[in-house]
Design an enzyme around this catalytic site. Structure first.
Site, PDB file in Angstrom:
ATOM      1  N   ASP A 405      66.024  34.028   4.807  1.00  0.00           N
ATOM      2  CA  ASP A 405      64.873  34.570   5.527  1.00  0.00           C
ATOM      3  C   ASP A 405      65.004  34.293   7.025  1.00  0.00           C
ATOM      4  OD1 ASP A 405      62.502  35.922   5.748  1.00  0.00           O
ATOM      5  OD2 ASP A 405      61.235  34.267   5.071  1.00  0.00           O
ATOM      6  N   GLU A 408      66.977  37.486  11.579  1.00  0.00           N
ATOM      7  CA  GLU A 408      67.171  38.443  12.684  1.00  0.00           C
ATOM      8  C   GLU A 408      68.009  37.855  13.842  1.00  0.00           C
ATOM      9  OE1 GLU A 408      64.127  39.408  10.056  1.00  0.00           O
ATOM     10  OE2 GLU A 408      64.077  37.691  11.405  1.00  0.00           O
ATOM     11  N   ASP A 474      57.817  41.982   5.886  1.00  0.00           N
ATOM     12  CA  ASP A 474      56.450  41.573   5.529  1.00  0.00           C
ATOM     13  C   ASP A 474      55.474  42.746   5.612  1.00  0.00           C
ATOM     14  OD1 ASP A 474      57.400  39.020   5.157  1.00  0.00           O
ATOM     15  OD2 ASP A 474      56.843  38.323   7.149  1.00  0.00           O
TER      16      ASP A 474
END
Length: 796
Positions: A405, A408, A474
């Site tokens: 997670d 990026e 999300d």
């Protein structure tokens, strides 16, 4: 290719809207051919043009004063000598393969591309430089639709928009999102070509936002390299692009099952209780996903511990072993951030090279939502080894899959340095890509026979070859959130990432909407990974929902498991051809340039998700004029090439099967651990308009890495022929060199048989059959045996 043919191609190009003058200041000064590469000297630099195959050509511009950077993070295909020919026709050079022809006009200088006689695309101004960005421009034709630039929700045809290339989360997005976690410098055209700009640095991809017929790539620096990829069909474009950047290895079979997941399970006792609840409710389950509470009691200040919190998970290894004995794998979340308050901070910060640094070479620290943090440096061997050793330790304890997670990376200040001299903006868009690479290469080295499971939300062109399974971030728990998901998955599949999927039910927001939840799960059956996940204000697991909701959710999960043979075969096809699992109707009809509300699941299913509350009607477009489609649930026939309004049912979304399709289905099991193809229900959708068709079912042990390459597989091929009042269906099995033949029987179910057959034979012997007048369904048993090579003949 003959001289006359080339001359015709050039005339064709000159008559095309792509015949734009390029940068008038650029002058061609000479051309030389070195083996497979055409080198052009110009007044401001050099061009290198080389084919990778007949359908893929790369062009690089090296400005004066710069040197060639040969390193690509995306490309894995080796350039091949495809017998390209070079001709100097006076006013132009023509460099031609059997597929792509590159035409270089000398004055004014211009590079353009044709594919098998048709103008494809041309540089407009080509390479240029502004105050802060370097650009490459291409001319677009009127009416040309564009796709790509990674994961976005802006409408299926993305022409007219300018997209930032900077992986960034969009928390709680709904029906639209212009920038999401996964960007790619890739443009695809409705003319069946793609341009991949082979440079991961941050920038922009402009899909003609100025309405002047220009595709414009803008970047802060780095390589001026792009590949043009073409094909006769979308199948060809997908095959050629994934040959260039790599194909997705087949995931473990359990990845196609149901997941229990939320933000998050806070203890070993809760985790065990949830799994037992699924088993008690007879809702199949293959994996449980542990969010960040596995390593800490609080959301903030614990990230980077990356070790079991023994207060809340005192016997984690035994828990994972017990769950595995019930057929349930354990997946844990990991993040690349090591907080200064975490238990590993001293260890990581004191080992040189483990963490990214500031300008002075000290571990870089900065604040974000979870606390004050450092970031693992994936661009040093020390950083990679440190991170991989943590994964190895967790795996040895029983972890079966990895959730990466915030890759990026979610917060990545521009001043952070990687590998000593790389800026954050130079590596930002490949950080997730290289994180997936770390795990994939770690498995190849230390666990070469196992398929890794790698769930991540950020990556780059070609991340599919590391087995990355991306999700769409999300998304809000609302109807708008559901509405954007088809487009995101379809677009990512077109760009090589065939496993893009969503948090089923939506992630963000304390919304209890049972209708939305059920519709999202019903859609989830026909998309790559079935994983309900959400903030735990409202339970994302069906076992904790209202009774009617639970019943409908269970039926969706059961259907997902019944379809495992079909879905697993789709996954095999993706690994061998690059064709995505979810496919836009555009792949069948050139006119469907903007359609995402209806899509194809594999070749043979047409799916129309219900994405509005209380829907009493749904518009469905049936592709393929002259073809037929059958309602998967009722058997009702629909004609291709038309759009119809259908009435949605509560129990399912509109789903249709192509006439002539073979659909293998299996007995529903509680976990794929118990999955078997020894008894298969083989559905065949008969139609008088189909005189012949083919299908197949791929099978292996579900866990061996590259089982197909190692010869540990079986492929059962199906074929039909309809003529002279007889329907013939043939079965034949191909067995890999290291595979023992399996005993397998079939219950053949032939749909749309309008009258009771006069007789049915299997391998020439008459057999009993059942014909259902109401459902027009013929059922024929084909007895189990090893390596079946059988022929069923139905006399209609």
């Amino acid at each position: 290719m003959t001289h006359t043919t080339i001359a015709r191609l050039v005339l064709c190009l000159l008559a095309s809207p792509l015949a734009f003058a390029q940068n008038a200041d650029r002058q061609l000064q000479g051309a030389t051919r070195k083996q497979n590469t055409l080198e052009l000297a110009t007044s401001d630099g050099r061009y290198l043009i080389k084919p990778y195959s007949a359908d893929v050509v790369e062009t690089t511009f090296i400005p004066n004063g710069e040197s060639f950077d040969a390193a690509s993070h995306a490309v894995v295909l080796a350039p091949a000598d495809v017998g390209a020919t070079l001709k100097d026709e006076g006013a132009r050079l023509v460099y031609a393969t059997s597929g792509i022809t590159v035409v270089v006009d000398k004055q004014p200088f211009r590079i353009s591309y044709l594919y098998k006689g048709k103008p494809l695309v041309a540089e407009k101004r080509g390479y240029g430089r502004s105050a802060d960005l370097e650009t490459i421009e291409f001319a677009l034709e009127n009416g040309e639709a564009l796709y790509g630039a990674g994961a976005r929700a802006t409408g299926m045809n993305r022409r007219g928009k300018r997209f930032q290339l900077y992986n960034k989360a969009d928390y709680g997005y709904g029906a639209t999102s212009t920038l999401l976690n996964y960007t790619m410098p890739l443009a695809l055209s409705s003319k069946k070509y793609a341009i991949h700009f082979d440079n991961p640095q941050t920038g922009w991809l402009d899909f003609d936002s100025r309405k002047d017929g220009t595709l414009r790539y803008e970047v802060i620096g780095g390589r001026k390299t792009y590949q043009v990829v073409a094909g006769d069909s979308w199948d060809g474009v997908m095959a050629n692009y994934t040959a260039l950047t790599g194909r997705q290895p087949l995931p473990p079979r359990w990845a196609f099952g149901n997941f229990a997941s939320r933000f998050g399970y806070k203890s070993e006792a809760q985790t065990r209780e949830v799994v037992d609840r699924f088993i008690a409710e007879k809702i199949p389950l293959d994996a449980v996903v542990l969010d960040l509470y596995w390593f800490g009691k609080t959301v903030k200040d614990t990230m980077g511990n990356l070790a079991w919190d023994r207060d809340t998970f005192p016997n984690a290894e035994k828990m994972m072993a017990d769950l595995k004995a019930k057929g349930v794998k354990t997946i844990v979340i990991t993040e690349p951030f090591v907080l200064t308050t975490s238990r590993r901070w001293q260890e990581a910060s004191q080992q040189p090279g483990v963490l990214a640094t500031d300008k002075d070479g000290k571990p870089a620290t900065f604040d974000f939502y979870f606390g004050n943090t450092g970031l693992v440096d994936l661009y040093t061997s020390q950083g990679r080894d440190w991170f991989w050793n943590i994964y190895k330790g967790l795996k040895q304890g029983g972890v079966s899959g990895w959730w990466g997670d915030l890759g990026e990376p979610e917060v990545h200040p521009f001043w952070v340095r990687h590998g000593g001299n790389k800026s954050a903006d130079q590596v930002h868009n490949i950080y997730g890509h290289d994180w997936a690479r770390l795990i994939a290469e770690g498995y190849k080295k230390d666990y070469p026979n196992e398929r890794p499971f790698i769930l991540m939300r950020a990556g780059y062109s070609g991340s599919q070859r590391f087995g990355m399974i991306p999700w769409s971030g999300d998304v809000s728990r609302g109807w708008g959130g559901l509405q954007s998901q088809m487009e995101i998955s379809l677009q990512m599949g077109m760009q090589g990432l065939a496993y893009m999927h969503s948090d089923l039910g939506g992630f963000a927001g304390a919304v209890l909407d049972d209708e939305l939840y059920v519709r999202w799960l019903q859609y989830g059956v026909f998309q790559p990974v079935f994983r309900p996940h959400a903030q735990d204000d409202v339970a994302p697991e069906p076992v904790f929902r209202a009774e009617r909701t639970k019943v409908l959710a269970r039926e969706a999960v059961w259907l997902r498991y019944a379809m495992l043979p079909y879905n697993y075969t789709l996954a095999f096809d993706n690994s061998s051809t690059g064709m995505p699992l979810m496919r836009p109707v555009l792949f069948e009809e050139d006119e469907a340039t903007a359609m995402s509300s209806t899509y194809l699941w594999g070749r043979d299913f047409l799916v129309a998700p219900i994405v509005e509350p209380g829907a009493t009607r749904k518009e469905v477009h049936f592709p393929g004029k002259g073809s037929s489609w059958f309602d998967f649930h009722t058997g009702e026939k629909h004609h291709g090439g038309i759009t119809e309004v259908v009435k949605p049912e509560e129990a399912n979304i509109p789903v249709y099967v192509r006439a002539g399709a073979f659909v293998p289905m299996a007995k529903v099991v509680q976990s794929t651990r118990d999955y078997s193809t020894r008894h298969i229900d083989l559905h065949y959708y008969h139609d008088a308009g189909v005189t012949g068709s083919e299908g197949k079912m791929y099978d292996d042990d579900g866990e061996t890495a590259d089982a197909y390459g190692k010869g540990k597989y079986e492929i059962v091929r199906f074929a039909s022929r309809h003529a002279d009042g007889k329907l013939e269906i043939r079965f034949s099995t191909e067995t890999g060199k290291a595979q023992a033949p399996q005993e397998r029987g079939f219950a053949l179910k032939v749909h749309n048989v309008q009258a009771r057959p006069r007789g049915v034979t299997v391998d020439g012997k008459a057999v009993r059959f059942v014909w259902n007048d109401k459902h027009k369904l013929l059922e024929v048993p084909v007895a189990a045996r090893k390596q079946p090579s059988s022929t069923v003949v139905v006399t209609l």
